[in-house]
Write an enzyme that holds these catalytic residues in place. Structure first.
Site, PDB file in Angstrom:
ATOM      1  N   PHE A   1       3.681 -35.744  24.723  1.00  0.00           N
ATOM      2  CA  PHE A   1       2.911 -35.810  25.975  1.00  0.00           C
ATOM      3  C   PHE A   1       1.419 -35.956  25.722  1.00  0.00           C
ATOM      4  O   PHE A   1       0.669 -36.344  26.623  1.00  0.00           O
ATOM      5  CB  PHE A   1       3.200 -34.582  26.846  1.00  0.00           C
ATOM      6  CG  PHE A   1       2.242 -33.444  26.700  1.00  0.00           C
ATOM      7  CD1 PHE A   1       2.382 -32.521  25.690  1.00  0.00           C
ATOM      8  CD2 PHE A   1       1.184 -33.307  27.588  1.00  0.00           C
ATOM      9  CE1 PHE A   1       1.489 -31.469  25.563  1.00  0.00           C
ATOM     10  CE2 PHE A   1       0.286 -32.259  27.464  1.00  0.00           C
ATOM     11  CZ  PHE A   1       0.437 -31.337  26.451  1.00  0.00           C
ATOM     12  N   LYS A   2       0.973 -35.675  24.515  1.00  0.00           N
ATOM     13  CA  LYS A   2      -0.461 -35.787  24.211  1.00  0.00           C
ATOM     14  C   LYS A   2      -0.982 -37.206  24.478  1.00  0.00           C
ATOM     15  O   LYS A   2      -2.160 -37.384  24.772  1.00  0.00           O
ATOM     16  CB  LYS A   2      -0.725 -35.422  22.746  1.00  0.00           C
ATOM     17  CG  LYS A   2      -0.293 -34.030  22.319  1.00  0.00           C
ATOM     18  CD  LYS A   2      -1.078 -32.932  22.993  1.00  0.00           C
ATOM     19  CE  LYS A   2      -0.924 -31.566  22.331  1.00  0.00           C
ATOM     20  NZ  LYS A   2       0.428 -30.986  22.406  1.00  0.00           N
ATOM     21  N   ASP A   3      -0.098 -38.198  24.387  1.00  0.00           N
ATOM     22  CA  ASP A   3      -0.525 -39.584  24.648  1.00  0.00           C
ATOM     23  C   ASP A   3      -1.035 -39.770  26.074  1.00  0.00           C
ATOM     24  O   ASP A   3      -1.878 -40.645  26.315  1.00  0.00           O
ATOM     25  CB  ASP A   3       0.638 -40.553  24.432  1.00  0.00           C
ATOM     26  CG  ASP A   3       0.996 -40.712  22.956  1.00  0.00           C
ATOM     27  OD1 ASP A   3       0.087 -40.660  22.110  1.00  0.00           O
ATOM     28  OD2 ASP A   3       2.194 -40.887  22.654  1.00  0.00           O
TER      29      ASP A   3
ATOM     30  N   LEU B   1      -4.530 -38.671  25.460  1.00  0.00           N
ATOM     31  CA  LEU B   1      -5.261 -39.201  24.300  1.00  0.00           C
ATOM     32  C   LEU B   1      -5.252 -40.718  24.225  1.00  0.00           C
ATOM     33  O   LEU B   1      -6.008 -41.304  23.453  1.00  0.00           O
ATOM     34  CB  LEU B   1      -4.729 -38.573  23.015  1.00  0.00           C
ATOM     35  CG  LEU B   1      -5.309 -37.157  22.820  1.00  0.00           C
ATOM     36  CD1 LEU B   1      -4.508 -36.365  21.807  1.00  0.00           C
ATOM     37  CD2 LEU B   1      -6.774 -37.231  22.409  1.00  0.00           C
TER      38      LEU B   1
ATOM     39  N   THR C   1      -1.137 -33.359  18.746  1.00  0.00           N
ATOM     40  CA  THR C   1      -2.484 -33.809  19.094  1.00  0.00           C
ATOM     41  C   THR C   1      -3.063 -34.704  18.011  1.00  0.00           C
ATOM     42  O   THR C   1      -3.689 -35.724  18.290  1.00  0.00           O
ATOM     43  CB  THR C   1      -3.431 -32.607  19.276  1.00  0.00           C
ATOM     44  OG1 THR C   1      -2.934 -31.807  20.323  1.00  0.00           O
ATOM     45  CG2 THR C   1      -4.835 -33.054  19.619  1.00  0.00           C
TER      46      THR C   1
END
Ligand SMILES: *Cc1c(COP(=O)(O)O)cnc(C)c1O
Length: 497
Positions: A112-114, A117, A147
């Protein structure tokens, strides 16, 4: 919209300044001075929009120093269909009658960091043009696994930036490690740290606020910034997908406009669930914010008791991205719930760093209980949950999402509250193929991560995401290791200062 610091209320900066700086000078976190409010009509109007426009609708309210053209540049660059494997960007999948899984892992690094980011480098580039007068921005990242890769992928070869990532040597999955050490790009470096995520995060925070280090960088026309969720530019894109999920539920006829939903979030640094809290404050009809921890349950203990105590054993679990004892973003929640009391927040944070604990007043605790519910999933229940959902519903959960689903089941059993619910799914099961294979079959695979993934794919009839499959043929580029105490030396050496 201006931003202030959780530890010094006299500070005022623009969104662009907050994003380029990452963290406030005295160590506090930037928070918005006000909160935009969305009417139900406005929320409903977002249902007809593609993800990029939903994002723009939310971002516009917070990034008031960005022009419409700049916002377009950011959202269109970030959420491209060649980067996200789902046309919906973040689809909401119905799994049981009332449980919907918000799949946040269709981006290039499968976590989900995408969602944040992929857009942060664009936000940073626009912000830097407004504030950083030609300085090279050095992004310093401490990662619990996801991350790091997502930031590397987002910032690789972005002009006027360099990115240095530190990951705990034994604290990430093999697949996560492979993703980082094979990273391509001219402006990237990766280093393993002997220690856990908290060690790496604390060292990064102290490097950020070290005036001697900052002066050395300034001499070379460089400045630090952060891609961790302490950066406001990470949080604001995360608010978007709660609105997006709500719109999806309306469009699919699973709720009517105005109905309340619950939200369940597998939590580590408290960034993702804090974004849900902001969405609720903006008017999204969320009833309870349900916080899920793994065996490292310092946060859920705090939400229940009002006492935060990190003096406890640290466990390495099958959901490594949640193996955290110091949840940075809780500081922002404390600021809001204490009536924006910067002195109290400073005191609590210094208690945390000196004694490892603090306790909040019963008034704050009561507010927490109104908003949040919390629970944790012991390691033995993670497997059981993955197995159950695969066998009963044909849905394959990753280990982090399984933590959340188990906490949600317990919540429904305890409270009887089974209104439509969104559970955040934060990673593809293929980031943790060994744990997931173990859960759904009698064998766990050997040391070859790709053979394990292949086996998982055969047994479950699901596809290995392409970005993970392609790692197989990539060369390892980074083998540096350092201790938590010489991270600043490593920073100088990697930057060739
Ligand atoms: C980072 C991460 C989390 C925790 O999110 P926070 O915003 O830090 O609370 C949960 N699951 C996965 C897979 C992650 O990568």
């Amino acid at each position: 919209m201006l931003y202030t610091s959780t530890r010094d209320h006299s500070i005022r900066v623009t969104a662009a300044q907050a994003i380029t700086q990452g963290i406030s000078e005295e160590g506090g976190l930037f928070v918005p001075c006000g909160m935009p409010s969305f009417s139900l009509n406005k929320i409903v109007s977002m249902a007809d929009m593609p993800y990029t426009q939903r994002a723009k609708t939310v971002l516009r309210e917070f990034l008031t120093d960005f022009s419409e053209e700049e916002l377009d540049y950011c959202v269109n660059g970030a959420y491209r269909t060649d980067k996200f494997s789902s046309p919906a960007t973040a689809p909401t999948v119905q799994v049981t009658e009332n449980m919907n899984v918000l799949e946040l892992w269709h981006g290039p690094t499968c976590a989900f960091k995408d969602m944040a980011l992929q857009i942060l480098p664009y936000l940073m580039a626009v912000s830097a043009k407004k504030t950083a007068d030609g300085k090279t921005i050095v992004i310093l990242v401490a990662t619990s696994g996801d991350t790091g890769k997502a930031a590397l992928e987002g910032f690789k070869d972005v002009e006027n930036t360099k990115i240095l990532v530190f990951y705990p040597v034994d604290g990430v999955s093999n697949m996560q490690k492979l993703q980082m050490v094979t990273q391509e790009g001219e402006n990237v470096s990766v280093c393993a740290v002997n220690g856990n995520f908290d060690d790496a995060q604390s060292a990064v925070k102290s490097i950020f606020t070290d005036s001697a280090v900052k002066a050395t960088l300034a001499d070379k026309n460089m400045m630090f910034s952060s891609a961790n969720s302490i950066n406001w530019g990470r949080l604001v894109p995360q608010i978007v997908y709660y609105f997006s999920a709500y719109c999806d539920l309306i469009t699919d006829g699973r709720i009517s406009a105005g109905d309340e939903i619950n939200v369940v979030v597998p939590t580590g640094n408290f960034g993702n669930i804090l974004a849900a809290y902001y969405a609720k404050k903006m008017g999204l009809p969320i009833k309870k914010l349900i916080c899920a921890s793994n065996a490292n349950n310092v946060l859920t203990d705090f939400l229940k008791t009002g006492k935060y105590n990190k003096n406890r054993s640290f466990y390495t679990t099958s959901s490594p991205s949640m193996d955290i004892l110091i949840s940075s973003n809780l500081e922002r929640l404390l600021y809001h719930l204490s009536g924006e009391n910067d002195r109290l927040v400073s005191k609590l944070m210094s208690d945390l760093s000196e004694k490892g604990e603090y306790t909040v007043s019963s008034a704050i605790k009561d507010k927490i209980h109104e908003l949040f519910d919390a629970g944790y999933t012991p390691e033995s229940d993670v497997d059981k949950t993955i197995k159950k959902y695969f066998e009963k519903y044909g849905y394959l959960l990753d280990t982090h999402t399984a933590v959340a689903v188990n906490v949600y089941e317990n919540y429904v059993e305890r409270t009887g509250d089974n209104i439509p619910t969104v559970v955040d799914s934060t990673a593809s099961p293929y980031k943790f193929p060994k744990s997931v294979l173990c859960a759904v079959s009698d064998f766990c695979g050997g040391s070859d991560e790709f053979a394990t993934a292949q086996k998982l794919s055969e047994i479950t009839n699901t596809e290995i995401p392409k970005p993970l499959l392609s790692l197989k043929d990539k060369a390892v580029r980074f083998t540096n290791v350092c201790s938590k105490d010489n991270m600043s030396d490593m920073v100088f050496s990697l930057l060739k200062l």
